[in-house]
Design an enzyme around this catalytic site. Structure first.
Site, PDB file in Angstrom:
ATOM      1  N   GLU A   1       8.712 -59.869  11.311  1.00 44.94           N
ATOM      2  CA  GLU A   1       7.351 -59.157  11.789  1.00 44.94           C
ATOM      3  C   GLU A   1       6.795 -58.740  10.595  1.00 44.94           C
ATOM      4  O   GLU A   1       5.702 -58.527  10.469  1.00 44.94           O
ATOM      5  CB  GLU A   1       7.559 -58.562  12.941  1.00 44.94           C
ATOM      6  CG  GLU A   1       8.074 -59.290  14.328  1.00 44.94           C
ATOM      7  CD  GLU A   1       9.288 -59.376  14.616  1.00 44.94           C
ATOM      8  OE1 GLU A   1       9.902 -59.750  15.529  1.00 44.94           O
ATOM      9  OE2 GLU A   1      10.297 -59.144  13.639  1.00 44.94           O
TER      10      GLU A   1
ATOM     11  N   ILE B   1       7.384 -72.096 -14.829  1.00 44.72           N
ATOM     12  CA  ILE B   1       8.943 -72.010 -14.601  1.00 44.72           C
ATOM     13  C   ILE B   1       9.284 -72.837 -13.636  1.00 44.72           C
ATOM     14  O   ILE B   1      10.457 -73.065 -13.598  1.00 44.72           O
ATOM     15  CB  ILE B   1       8.921 -70.476 -14.309  1.00 44.72           C
ATOM     16  CG1 ILE B   1       8.472 -69.463 -15.303  1.00 44.72           C
ATOM     17  CG2 ILE B   1      10.574 -70.085 -13.827  1.00 44.72           C
ATOM     18  CD1 ILE B   1       9.046 -69.685 -16.810  1.00 44.72           C
TER      19      ILE B   1
ATOM     20  N   SER C   1       8.093 -73.869  -9.947  1.00 44.27           N
ATOM     21  CA  SER C   1       7.325 -74.147  -8.578  1.00 44.27           C
ATOM     22  C   SER C   1       5.777 -74.122  -8.601  1.00 44.27           C
ATOM     23  O   SER C   1       5.533 -73.100  -9.652  1.00 44.27           O
ATOM     24  CB  SER C   1       7.972 -73.488  -7.652  1.00 44.27           C
ATOM     25  OG  SER C   1       7.968 -72.038  -7.809  1.00 44.27           O
TER      26      SER C   1
ATOM     27  N   ARG D   1       8.593 -60.673   0.559  1.00 44.32           N
ATOM     28  CA  ARG D   1       9.455 -61.898   0.198  1.00 44.32           C
ATOM     29  C   ARG D   1      10.855 -61.735   0.829  1.00 44.32           C
ATOM     30  O   ARG D   1      11.644 -60.947   0.708  1.00 44.32           O
ATOM     31  CB  ARG D   1       9.754 -62.043  -1.422  1.00 44.32           C
ATOM     32  CG  ARG D   1      10.836 -62.984  -1.877  1.00 44.32           C
ATOM     33  CD  ARG D   1      10.317 -64.362  -1.530  1.00 44.32           C
ATOM     34  NE  ARG D   1      10.926 -65.302  -2.406  1.00 44.32           N
ATOM     35  CZ  ARG D   1      11.005 -66.717  -2.099  1.00 44.32           C
ATOM     36  NH1 ARG D   1      10.389 -67.239  -0.869  1.00 44.32           N
ATOM     37  NH2 ARG D   1      11.647 -67.611  -2.729  1.00 44.32           N
TER      38      ARG D   1
ATOM     39  N   HIS E   1       4.088 -61.970  -9.613  1.00 49.09           N
ATOM     40  CA  HIS E   1       4.489 -61.216  -8.477  1.00 49.09           C
ATOM     41  C   HIS E   1       3.460 -60.176  -8.084  1.00 49.09           C
ATOM     42  O   HIS E   1       3.662 -59.560  -6.872  1.00 49.09           O
ATOM     43  CB  HIS E   1       5.666 -60.202  -8.652  1.00 49.09           C
ATOM     44  CG  HIS E   1       7.147 -61.262  -8.904  1.00 49.09           C
ATOM     45  ND1 HIS E   1       7.390 -61.654 -10.093  1.00 49.09           N
ATOM     46  CD2 HIS E   1       8.087 -61.821  -7.789  1.00 49.09           C
ATOM     47  CE1 HIS E   1       8.570 -62.399  -9.864  1.00 49.09           C
ATOM     48  NE2 HIS E   1       8.820 -62.474  -8.559  1.00 49.09           N
TER      49      HIS E   1
END
Length: 772
Positions: free
Chosen positions: A16, A445, A447, A529, A708
């Site tokens: 959540e 890198i 993905s 994450r 990030h």
């Protein structure tokens, strides 16, 4: 005898918190709605622990993003670059800007550095300190949450990172001082916090000093002594619980035993021998209690009640029951929330499930151990005790666990198996000729963004709503679009995007024997994450190729080189819940042989560049330096085993992020990867200095922008970073790439950032050509 918990998962049973954070960042819910979602999770956590019989329930273990960042905000240690942003934004947006960076209303601030929390896969936001650093009480979160729990009828034990560990977790942002010198400036704010908590009715305070498990200098140990003597002078009636975890006290034991604290917490999972050391030393003060961390907070295996009760009995025989607390080894934020949510027997079989315990089950184990140890119920006749004994015995004898062919292959590894055919100097000439890449070659890198649509395909496929052919057709279309985008952008070495993959470890674990999975076994990695680590329960092998199909398909679409993308053996080990019935080195070597088979198959399929990601090499280091050599020996060897089955002209890449390399640079070189890519943008290329000082011989890609963070860096910003890099590393060794994979980013920002990155590389090529 009391039960004690050090911290509980903050993400919520169904993630959540992740969902609420991301909705807030997207502007879809208000700050009030986000904070309400957070309050609901805290309430559920506190009430659950109370219902399960935990006496000392933690508060302030909850965080919207990271507990270290929380403390930084609490202490007012806000870096100067955020001061203007703070004037026009609320404290919540300031908090997230420090964590993620922000581009808002013409303001552009970069995020603070992020690195691993000791030897875990949890990331924290690194505090920044200056010589004249000032501290003040800025956020009262810890006090507000203690009051919040009281209103629910639960008096909690507030948790704070201890002053010395907080300083040591940070970095000096200018020369001429050591951050531990700031202790006298810092301590008054801690006093203010403790005084307010005491006034509000707090009886216990948990101060985490995990650096007591590391090799400390005399100066750092003296700071510990100073801090806890000062706290005792000012707050003699507060029950201070000093917690250490992840290893022994080691040479810091004498210091710890001399501290005037109420309770010492011991991690008896990582270091059971320290209980004997303490009891036999005769130096434990008669007024000091022991919190025995006998339930593993880091792994998912069911506790062995017999073993734990032996340790508890030993302590109670020496000290009496009143001086003993039963606890997990560390905070349970490293464990999934609740095994009861695993209701799919096809995903997690009943045989394996009986061996497991998640956070909720672990606090139940703590309460049961107290009940048995204090003779509230008879262990030998308890159904819980009998079930625990049977499950542990079943695991030892299960036929699922052992594969003799795998054990034979590991036992017969030859010296040549972890060596490339020739040295890098020879390989490099062959690779230059074979690959024909420009100066400052660009790549990513691995993905690319996994949109909601892509994730929905995977969910539908798993539910049977899409056939294999329909699913493959969708993935092929997404892969081709990504290849075309990279071609149009001008990237030199392409990747296929990894749209078929759920997670960089889980994807491989699903195709390896010896692994199993959960549906809801999520743990926090950083911020919003969350990862769902596989469970390694048995011997590991690769029955079939895992990545060849999609890599070969992508390569068929373009004349440019496409990298094969693999996760390395150490990272698969570190980011899984690992079996505890054999050495980690043995398990890692099994994984290395499986990855080696995949590397060889990729080369046979015509793939000339293969990346074996090892972001967890540094993370896996034991906390105590005297244990490093043994770990590095088997970890580096495992990587080399995985990479050494190919010809000289096949280029092996590896990737590492958010790591300090100063003290292991020789070991990094010993990996002998042809190209290493590392995180460098948040540190402004600071991490590159050690490679330059060492004269790192192989090629290197220092990340030029931070994936990030949602902000898009300018071309000029990346050129400046590349200029810093080329000042310390020869230009013919440099690659240009982001810090990490782009899976969590959005396409719009990704396209903008990569376009700027390629432009920066081209500008650098022109600059070098002009110099020549």
């Amino acid at each position: 005898m009391k039960t004690n918990n050090l911290g509980y998962p903050r993400i919520g049973d169904n993630r959540e918190l992740k969902k609420a954070n991301e909705l807030y960042w997207a502007g879809k819910i208000s700050a009030e709605e986000l904070l309400a979602a957070a309050a609901t999770i805290r309430k559920q956590n506190w009430q659950l622990q109370a219902e399960k019989g935990i006496d000392l329930i933690p508060s302030n273990d909850f965080s919207l993003y990271d507990q270290v960042l929380d403390l930084t905000l609490t202490l007012g240690a806000i870096p100067e670059r955020y001061q203007e942003f703070a004037k026009t934004n609320n404290s919540l947006d300031l908090y997230f800007a420090m964590a993620r960076g922000a581009q808002k209303n013409g303001q552009d601030v970069v995020a603070m550095e992020m690195t691993k929390w000791f030897d875990t896969n949890y990331h924290y936001i690194v505090p920044e300190f200056t010589k004249n650093q000032k501290f003040e009480l800025f956020s009262t979160k810890i006090i507000a949450e203690f009051i919040e729990s009281k209103k629910l009828g639960i008096t909690t034990k507030p948790v704070l990172i201890g002053p010395v560990s907080y300083l040591l977790l940070g970095k000096e942002k200018e020369s001429g001082f050591h951050r531990i010198d700031l202790i006298e400036e810092l301590l008054p704010v801690y006093f203010e916090i403790l005084n307010t908590l005491q006034t509000e009715g707090a009886e216990w305070i948990q101060l985490d000093e995990p650096f007591l498990a590391l090799n400390l200098t005399d100066k750092e140990r003296n700071a510990i002594i100073y801090v806890y003597n000062e706290i005792n002078k000012k707050f003699p009636s507060l029950k201070i619980m000093l917690t250490n975890y992840f290893d022994c006290f080691g040479e810091n034991l004498e210091t710890a035993l001399a501290l005037p604290v109420h309770t010492l917490h011991l991690d008896l999972v990582r270091c059971p021998s320290q209980l004997d050391d303490i009891l036999e030393s005769g130096k434990l003060d008669a007024n000091v209690n022991l919190s025995l961390g006998v339930v593993d907070g880091r792994n998912i295996w069911k506790n062995d009640f017999k073993n734990s009760l032996d340790l508890i009995q030993k302590a109670t025989d020496a000290l009496g029951k009143d001086r003993i607390l039963i606890a997990p080894s560390c905070s349970l934020i490293h464990s999934p929330c609740d095994l009861d949510l695993e209701t799919n027997d096809d995903t997690l079989t009943p045989e394996i499930k009986q061996w497991l315990a998640f956070a909720k089950q672990k606090i139940e184990e703590v309460s049961l151990l107290k009940s048995f140890a204090s003779k509230e119920q008879d262990a030998e006749t308890s159904l819980h005790f009998i079930e625990n004994t049977v499950a542990n015995e079943n695991r030892k004898t299960s036929k699922l666990i052992h594969n003799e062919a795998v054990k034979h292959r590991v036992a017969n590894i030859a010296k040549s198996d972890d060596q490339r055919q020739n040295t890098f100097a020879i390989r490099r000439k062959k690779q230059i000729e074979a690959l024909q890449l420009p100066l400052f070659p660009t790549t990513t890198i691995g993905s690319f963004p996994q949109t909601t649509e892509v994730r929905s395909w995977r969910a539908k496929f798993k539910k049977g709503e899409l056939t294999q052919q329909q699913y493959d057709d969708l993935l092929q279309k997404e892969t081709e679009e990504t290849i075309r985008f990279q071609e149009e952008t001008g990237i030199d070495v392409l990747v296929h995007g990894e749209f078929e993959r759920n997670d960089m470890v889980e994807y491989f674990g699903e195709q390896l024997d010896g692994f199993t999975f959960t549906k809801n076994g999520w743990v926090q990695s950083y911020g919003s994450r969350c990862v769902k680590p596989p469970v390694i329960y048995g011997d590991v092998s690769r029955p079939n190729p895992m990545t060849v199909k999609w890599t070969q398909f992508a390569q068929s679409l373009t004349p440019k080189w496409v990298k094969g993308m693999l996760t390395g053996p150490v990272t698969i080990l570190q980011w899984s819940f690992v079996r505890n019935d054999q050495s980690r080195s043995e398990t890692c070597t099994q994984i290395a042989l499986a990855i080696r088979d995949e590397v060889v198959d990729l080369e046979k399929a015509g793939i000339k560049i293969i990346q074996i990601d090892e972001p967890a090499i540094r993370e896996g280091l034991p906390l105590r330096k005297e244990e490093w050599a043994n770990y590095l020996d088997w970890a580096i060897k495992a990587f080399r085993i995985s990479a050494s089955g190919v010809k000289d002209d096949t280029q092996i890449h590896t990737h590492m992020c958010y790591s300090e390399f100063n003290d292991i640079i020789q070991n990094i070189a010993d990996m002998d990867a042809d190209v290493i890519t590392i995180e460098c943008s948040r540190s402004q290329m600071e991490l590159l200095d050690v490679f330059a000082d060492f004269k790192y011989p192989n090629e290197i890609g220092p990340g030029v922008y931070d994936i990030h963070s949602p902000r898009v860096p300018s071309r000029n910003e990346m050129v400046q970073l590349l200029e810093k890099a080329s000042a310390v590393v020869p230009v013919d060794q440099l690659w240009v790439n982001p810090d990490c994979g782009l899976k969590t980013r959005h396409w719009e920002e990704t396209k903008k950032a990569l376009t700027e990155m390629v432009a920066a590389a081209k500008e650098m090529r022109v600059a070098v050509e002009n110099i020549v």
